[in-house]
Design an enzyme around this catalytic site. Structure first.
Site, PDB file in Angstrom:
ATOM      1  N   ARG A  50      16.557  35.022  48.307  1.00  0.00           N
ATOM      2  CA  ARG A  50      17.081  35.958  49.003  1.00  0.00           C
ATOM      3  C   ARG A  50      17.949  36.759  48.047  1.00  0.00           C
ATOM      4  NH1 ARG A  50      19.357  32.163  53.360  1.00  0.00           N
ATOM      5  NH2 ARG A  50      19.556  30.924  51.376  1.00  0.00           N
TER       6      ARG A  50
ATOM      7  N   SER B  54      19.159  29.833  58.145  1.00  0.00           N
ATOM      8  CA  SER B  54      18.845  29.241  59.240  1.00  0.00           C
ATOM      9  C   SER B  54      20.084  28.950  60.267  1.00  0.00           C
ATOM     10  CB  SER B  54      18.109  27.683  58.868  1.00  0.00           C
ATOM     11  OG  SER B  54      16.921  28.035  58.301  1.00  0.00           O
TER      12      SER B  54
ATOM     13  N   LYS C 224      20.269  15.000  57.361  1.00  0.00           N
ATOM     14  CA  LYS C 224      20.860  16.410  57.470  1.00  0.00           C
ATOM     15  C   LYS C 224      20.988  16.698  58.939  1.00  0.00           C
ATOM     16  CE  LYS C 224      19.340  19.544  53.713  1.00  0.00           C
ATOM     17  NZ  LYS C 224      18.537  20.738  53.302  1.00  0.00           N
TER      18      LYS C 224
ATOM     19  N   HIS D  55      11.728  33.213  56.005  1.00  0.00           N
ATOM     20  CA  HIS D  55      10.784  32.262  55.472  1.00  0.00           C
ATOM     21  C   HIS D  55       9.366  32.531  56.035  1.00  0.00           C
ATOM     22  CE1 HIS D  55      13.998  29.118  56.295  1.00  0.00           C
ATOM     23  NE2 HIS D  55      13.711  29.066  55.172  1.00  0.00           N
TER      24      HIS D  55
HETATM   25  O1  PNS Z   1      14.850  24.474  53.017  1.00  0.00           O
HETATM   26  P1  PNS Z   1      15.465  23.865  52.035  1.00  0.00           P
HETATM   27  O2  PNS Z   1      16.521  22.897  52.802  1.00  0.00           O
HETATM   28  O3  PNS Z   1      16.242  24.855  51.018  1.00  0.00           O
HETATM   29  O4  PNS Z   1      14.428  23.092  51.314  1.00  0.00           O
HETATM   30  C1  PNS Z   1      14.691  22.178  50.212  1.00  0.00           C
HETATM   31  C2  PNS Z   1      13.769  21.240  49.563  1.00  0.00           C
HETATM   32  C3  PNS Z   1      13.119  20.562  51.092  1.00  0.00           C
HETATM   33  C4  PNS Z   1      12.717  22.099  49.036  1.00  0.00           C
HETATM   34  C5  PNS Z   1      14.292  20.123  48.873  1.00  0.00           C
HETATM   35  O5  PNS Z   1      15.487  19.536  49.507  1.00  0.00           O
HETATM   36  C6  PNS Z   1      13.297  19.220  48.606  1.00  0.00           C
HETATM   37  O6  PNS Z   1      12.410  19.520  47.733  1.00  0.00           O
HETATM   38  N1  PNS Z   1      13.500  17.906  49.112  1.00  0.00           N
HETATM   39  C7  PNS Z   1      12.437  16.761  48.808  1.00  0.00           C
HETATM   40  C8  PNS Z   1      13.152  15.787  47.890  1.00  0.00           C
HETATM   41  C9  PNS Z   1      12.900  16.108  46.236  1.00  0.00           C
HETATM   42  O7  PNS Z   1      11.786  16.397  45.899  1.00  0.00           O
HETATM   43  N2  PNS Z   1      14.048  16.329  45.469  1.00  0.00           N
HETATM   44  C10 PNS Z   1      13.700  16.713  44.199  1.00  0.00           C
HETATM   45  C11 PNS Z   1      13.756  18.214  43.833  1.00  0.00           C
HETATM   46  S1  PNS Z   1      15.093  18.907  43.856  1.00  0.00           S
END
Ligand code: PNS
Length: 163
Positions: A92, A130, A42, A18
């Site tokens: 990745r 993570s 989560k 990240h």
């Molecule tokens: O680090 P991660 O868990 O891969 O990040 C995921 C993240 C935070 C980018 C994704 O879960 C997100 O955008 N969550 C906010 C809710 C949202 O916008 N959902 C619709 C788009 S998929």
């Protein structure tokens, strides 16, 4: 016209993969807002405040165009609130692609004015996640090469044997 991007994620915790994406994105955009998702479902290891503190320490030398904040709700709303036209995500490996493609299309459907920009993670960090860093830390393995120093300290403290 200034180019603003958000870099959203759970960052529980931030890894060197990240951090590498954040560093490179900070050079590509005039302003980069790293958004730490607050998602109690989560059940994260670190609170949003803890994660924000760790990331701020890790990006302290990146320059004044990088901010770290918490957010909840939709990423596209987070982008709009910050005046961002771009969402940055790291890839990745091919295994990341399917989920990222789905997210990028969903976000584009919700907010056509916001584009997702993917940066390939540095090869050295292609294996990192993570969850993997947390598991290694939990069982006392060496995490110095996996996470930034403020995160390594926090993980060691969290998993330190009591007493
Ligand atoms: O680090 P991660 O868990 O891969 O990040 C995921 C993240 C935070 C980018 C994704 O879960 C997100 O955008 N969550 C906010 C809710 C949202 O916008 N959902 C619709 C788009 S998929």
């Amino acid at each position: 016209m200034s180019r603003v991007a958000v870099f959203p994620g759970s960052f529980d915790p931030m890894t060197n993969a990240h951090l590498d994406v954040a560093r490179r994105a900070s050079a590509l955009f005039d302003r980069l807002v790293i958004g730490v998702l607050s998602n109690p479902r989560k059940s994260p290891l670190f609170s949003v405040e803890e994660r924000i503190g760790q990331i701020r320490a890790a990006v302290a030398d990146f320059g004044a165009n990088v901010e770290v904040v918490g957010f909840d709700g939709l990423t596209v709303d987070f982008a709009r609130t910050n005046g961002a036209g771009f969402i940055v995500r790291g890839l990745r490996a091919v295994s990341d692609f399917e989920a990222e493609l789905q997210m990028a299309h969903t976000n584009r459907k919700l907010q056509p004015g916001v584009d997702t920009v993917f940066l390939m993670s540095a090869l050295d960090f292609g294996y990192l996640s993570s969850s993997l860093a947390k598991e290694v830390a939990q069982f006392g393995g060496e995490i110095a090469d996996m996470v930034p120093p403020p995160v390594a300290d926090a993980l060691r403290a969290r998993f330190a044997a009591p007493g």
